[in-house]
Design a protein around this motif. Structure first.
Motif, mmCIF file in Angstrom:
data_model
loop_
_atom_site.group_PDB
_atom_site.id
_atom_site.type_symbol
_atom_site.label_atom_id
_atom_site.label_comp_id
_atom_site.label_asym_id
_atom_site.label_seq_id
_atom_site.Cartn_x
_atom_site.Cartn_y
_atom_site.Cartn_z
ATOM 1 N N ASN A 111 -16.360 14.530 13.592
ATOM 2 C CA ASN A 111 -17.821 14.590 13.573
ATOM 3 C C ASN A 111 -18.379 14.686 14.987
ATOM 4 N N GLN B 84 -7.084 24.911 4.061
ATOM 5 C CA GLN B 84 -7.782 23.642 3.839
ATOM 6 C C GLN B 84 -8.653 23.278 5.042
ATOM 7 N N GLN C 41 -11.785 25.339 4.891
ATOM 8 C CA GLN C 41 -12.712 24.856 3.873
ATOM 9 C C GLN C 41 -13.442 23.591 4.340
ATOM 10 N N GLU C 42 -12.706 22.671 4.989
ATOM 11 C CA GLU C 42 -13.352 21.451 5.497
ATOM 12 C C GLU C 42 -14.340 21.787 6.609
ATOM 13 N N LYS D 191 -15.971 24.546 6.924
ATOM 14 C CA LYS D 191 -17.113 25.170 6.261
ATOM 15 C C LYS D 191 -18.043 24.126 5.655
ATOM 16 N N SER D 192 -17.458 23.047 5.132
ATOM 17 C CA SER D 192 -18.273 22.011 4.483
ATOM 18 C C SER D 192 -19.133 21.238 5.480
ATOM 19 N N THR D 193 -18.783 21.288 6.777
ATOM 20 C CA THR D 193 -19.573 20.581 7.796
ATOM 21 C C THR D 193 -20.852 21.331 8.149
ATOM 22 N N LYS D 194 -20.984 22.561 7.639
ATOM 23 C CA LYS D 194 -22.168 23.405 7.895
ATOM 24 C C LYS D 194 -22.258 23.866 9.349
ATOM 25 N N ARG D 195 -21.158 23.710 10.088
ATOM 26 C CA ARG D 195 -21.154 24.197 11.463
ATOM 27 C C ARG D 195 -21.017 25.713 11.479
ATOM 28 N N GLU E 14 -10.238 33.066 2.056
ATOM 29 C CA GLU E 14 -10.475 32.869 0.630
ATOM 30 C C GLU E 14 -9.148 32.568 -0.058
#
Length: 758
Positions: free
Chosen positions: A259, A292, A295-296, A298-302, A465
């Motif tokens: 983070n 993986q 994907q992680e 991407k999930s942080t919206k960075r 993907e």
């Protein structure tokens, strides 16, 4: 007069007289070096330059003109008393205030008196007095009216001081001046003049070493000038500084995912990561781990940018958008190019981009192989790339945002490496993934953190993907390892192992052509492989005449060269000059600024080779570019012939295209037999076709019983090796080779043993 005081710290030198712990002056000598002393000398030099005197080398003795002027103004009288000296100073140095004059007169008298007590006679004292007066006027006149003022003037002396110089500088010091002696050779010579250090103190700092080799005030001055130039160059400095890698735990992908807020709390810093991972920890799970991770992330919206393989070079449009001027020097170039880095939405980010740009280019300029033009080109590349990715990395940026740039595969060239170095000095996590240990990344940077694994795997793309995720089984990985053992430097080659090839045209005797003709390329002389490229020896020959004039034997020998992988041309010209060619209409748009527009060609609706293997398409385009670049065809770059070359190559017969698709660079290569028995003029397209097939890797043999010039008349240099085998015969008709019997002569014992065909 002023007492010599001891400093508590070096910055005491820069205190005003009334602000010093004890009101007095400082006279110190420096015999060693630390970085802190280096910064102190630089600061002291600036003060002495502005309100003091800098002495580099000896104080020159008065010359005859100096002495003549002194005699004209002052006469040659001398009296050994303070009143005489004070009155002489009033006349000689009228800008001095009375208290300054009294201090200098008294100090000067004391120095002369010490000489008298040391045994100097009256004439010697007079000469010393005149020397001191001339030195005061010609070397120190600018500070005599500052002596004893609250802003204490400075003297900086570099070198081995002599007795008279020490006397005069002590006179000025006693009258209210700070002095610093730089003694690069140590204190030995000074101690011979002042054994008990009455005149000055030695500066002692912990961890002192000898002065660096080549250290001098000239070097200090150049550093100050360089710093001043850079300050003008950089303009407004950013308030934020990069804290790169200092916070990481060395876990690679996990560090990138950490983070942003938890990385550090100093509001003056941004916390980014600059990491290269060489090799892989586990071949079986590597691709899935990357997936993986992606994907992680991407999930942080960075904001994330991924470059697969390489960062594509700036396009002509991108380069043209960087409006350049005619630059007279490096600073002018850097200032102009850095001004192209604009981010109006956030000035702080703009300042960070300018600083990162200048930092890496100024460092690059120090390399011995970097000239002005190369540095300019690198600067243009950086501007183009930062403009290309700016919106993807920095849209709506505000501190402490950190975006991420992932480079899949090591840097292939110095421009890529320079761009990543620049990004690593911006609020960007830069991750270089180099899983294939056989492909070395050329980037080096003291900021870079590296993680090294022993396993190696080929991975050209970052898995974005689910369809990109491919996990090899244990058996699959074992097979790849077996491939590595079997097919690297073993002389054994996997099917289509190499994607690039260069040709070597063999010079042979005529008799050798038959021996080599049906050999696999790897058995021919001069065959070699270097990294991903194979050097293939090929035949490009012209056979003129007919041996002993025997036509039947001649046609039998020609038939021996015609096999299933042979493209036979027996009607000349093969490509008629007026024959329709649908690709002529597009040749001009396929070639601009002496470069094939590969992307445009491969995406064109009428591009005929899209069905071929990708690596073979690239091979064909490489050789087409080479055919034009080397101006092998007469008229190239003179009358538009280059466009005719492109049109001809883009319109190959289907049978030839299939032979090219089938071609494996380490095995038997395809052949062309070109027969010209007539006096007809061959076409330019024929010459282009044959030259191109030669560059592709075909064996080409031209049978010309007449000995006339054929395709070679279109070439700028000798490409074919010509063999004269007999007399010239004219007006022959090429037979149907199905009706020509093969030469059935018995095989020699050599043919039988070595299994050579005839």
């Amino acid at each position: 007069m002023f007492e010599h005081q001891k400093i508590h710290k070096m910055d005491d030198f820069f205190l005003k007289l009334d602000s010093r712990p004890v009101r007095g002056v400082y006279f110190y000598r420096v015999n060693g070096y630390t970085d802190e002393i280096g910064q102190f000398i630089k600061k002291y030099y600036e003060k002495a330059r502005l309100s003091g005197v800098v002495i580099e080398g000896k104080i020159p003795n008065p010359d005859k003109n100096n002495l003549a002027y002194y005699e004209e103004v002052m006469g040659m009288d001398f009296q050994m008393n303070v009143e005489f000296i004070s009155e002489s100073l009033r006349k000689w140095l009228p800008r001095m205030k009375e208290y300054q004059r009294n201090n200098v007169a008294l100090s000067l008298y004391n120095s002369l008196d010490s000489l008298r007590k040391a045994g100097k006679n009256a004439n010697m004292l007079k000469n010393a007095y005149i020397k001191f007066m001339c030195w005061l006027y010609y070397k120190f006149e600018r500070i005599v009216n500052l002596l004893g003022e609250d802003e204490v003037p400075k003297i900086l002396y570099e070198g081995e001081i002599n007795n008279y110089e020490l006397m005069l500088i002590s006179i000025l010091s006693n009258a209210g001046c700070d002095v610093l002696l730089l003694q690069y050779k140590g204190d030995q010579n000074y101690k011979a003049l002042d054994a008990s250090s009455k005149q000055s103190n030695e500066l002692i700092v912990s961890n002192m070493t000898a002065f660096p080799g080549g250290y001098s005030l000239k070097q200090v001055r150049e550093q100050i000038q360089t710093t001043a130039k850079q300050e003008r160059l950089y303009g407004k400095k950013p308030e934020l500084l990069n804290c790169t890698n200092a916070w990481i735990e060395g876990k690679g992908l996990d560090d990138i995912l950490q983070n942003i807020v938890s990385r550090g709390t100093d509001p003056k810093l941004f916390y980014n990561c600059f990491c290269r991972i060489n090799g892989v920890e586990d071949k079986l799970t590597y691709t899935n781990e990357l997936y993986q991770f992606g994907q992680e992330l991407k999930s942080t919206k960075r904001k994330v940018v991924i470059a697969d393989g390489e960062i594509s070079q700036p396009t002509m449009e991108e380069i043209a958008a960087v409006n350049r001027k005619t630059y007279q020097n490096q600073d002018q170039m850097l200032m102009d190019l850095s001004s192209k880095l604009q981010h109006p939405a956030n000035i702080e980010l703009q300042c960070l981009m300018v600083k990162a740009f200048l930092d890496v280019l100024l460092e690059e300029s120090k390399h011995a192989d970097t000239n002005f033009n190369r540095l300019t080109n690198k600067g243009v590349y950086l501007v183009c790339w930062i403009k290309r990715y700016q919106s993807q990395l920095f849209a709506n940026w505000n501190a402490p945002d950190i975006s991420c740039f992932i480079h899949m595969g090591g840097c292939k060239n110095e421009n890529e490496a320079l761009f990543l170095k620049m990004l690593a000095r911006l609020p960007v996590d830069v991750l270089i993934l180099s899983p294939n240990l056989n492909e070395k990344c050329c980037l080096t940077d003291p900021l870079l953190y590296e993680i090294n694994y022993e396993e190696s795997v080929s991975a050209a793309k970052f898995p974005r993907e689910n369809s990109d995720v491919k996990i090899g089984t244990v058996a699959y990985q074992a097979e790849r390892e077996l491939d590595t053992i079997m097919y690297q430097d073993s002389g054994i080659y996997r099917n289509r192992q190499y994607s690039k090839a260069n040709i070597i045209n063999l010079q042979t005797m005529y008799e050798e052509i038959k021996i080599l003709w049906n050999q696999e390329l790897k058995y021919r002389p001069s065959f070699s492989t270097i990294e991903d490229t194979v050097n293939i020896p090929v035949i490009f020959a012209k056979i003129s005449g007919i041996k002993n004039g025997k036509t039947m034997s001649y046609w039998q020998s020609v038939k021996e060269f015609i096999g299933e992988d042979t493209f036979l041309i027996k009607d000349v010209p093969f490509i008629q000059p007026a024959a329709p060619n649908p690709m002529k209409a597009f040749a001009a748009e396929f070639y601009k600024n002496r470069k094939l527009q590969r992307k445009k060609i491969r995406e064109h609706a009428h591009y005929p080779y899209a069905v071929l293997r990708d690596e073979m398409q690239e091979h064909m385009l490489d050789k087409l570019q080479q055919l034009i670049d080397e101006k092998l065809i007469r008229g190239t770059f003179e009358n538009g012939t280059e466009y005719a070359v492109i049109a001809a190559v883009m319109n190959l017969p289907k049978d030839l295209v299939r032979m090219i698709q089938k071609f494996d660079f380490t095995k038997k290569n395809p052949k062309v037999v070109y027969i010209n028995t007539s006096e007809k003029m061959v076409s330019l397209d024929d010459a282009v076709l044959i030259a191109f097939l030669n560059l592709i890797g075909f064996d080409v043999i031209c049978f010309v019983p007449t000995g006339y010039q054929t395709i070679e008349r279109y070439y700028n240099k000798k490409l074919m090796e010509e063999h004269q085998i007999g007399e010239y015969i004219y007006d022959l008709t090429v037979p149907d080779f199905a009706e020509i019997p093969l030469n059935t002569r018995p095989k020699s014992w050599r043919d039988i043993i070595f299994k050579r065909g005839t």
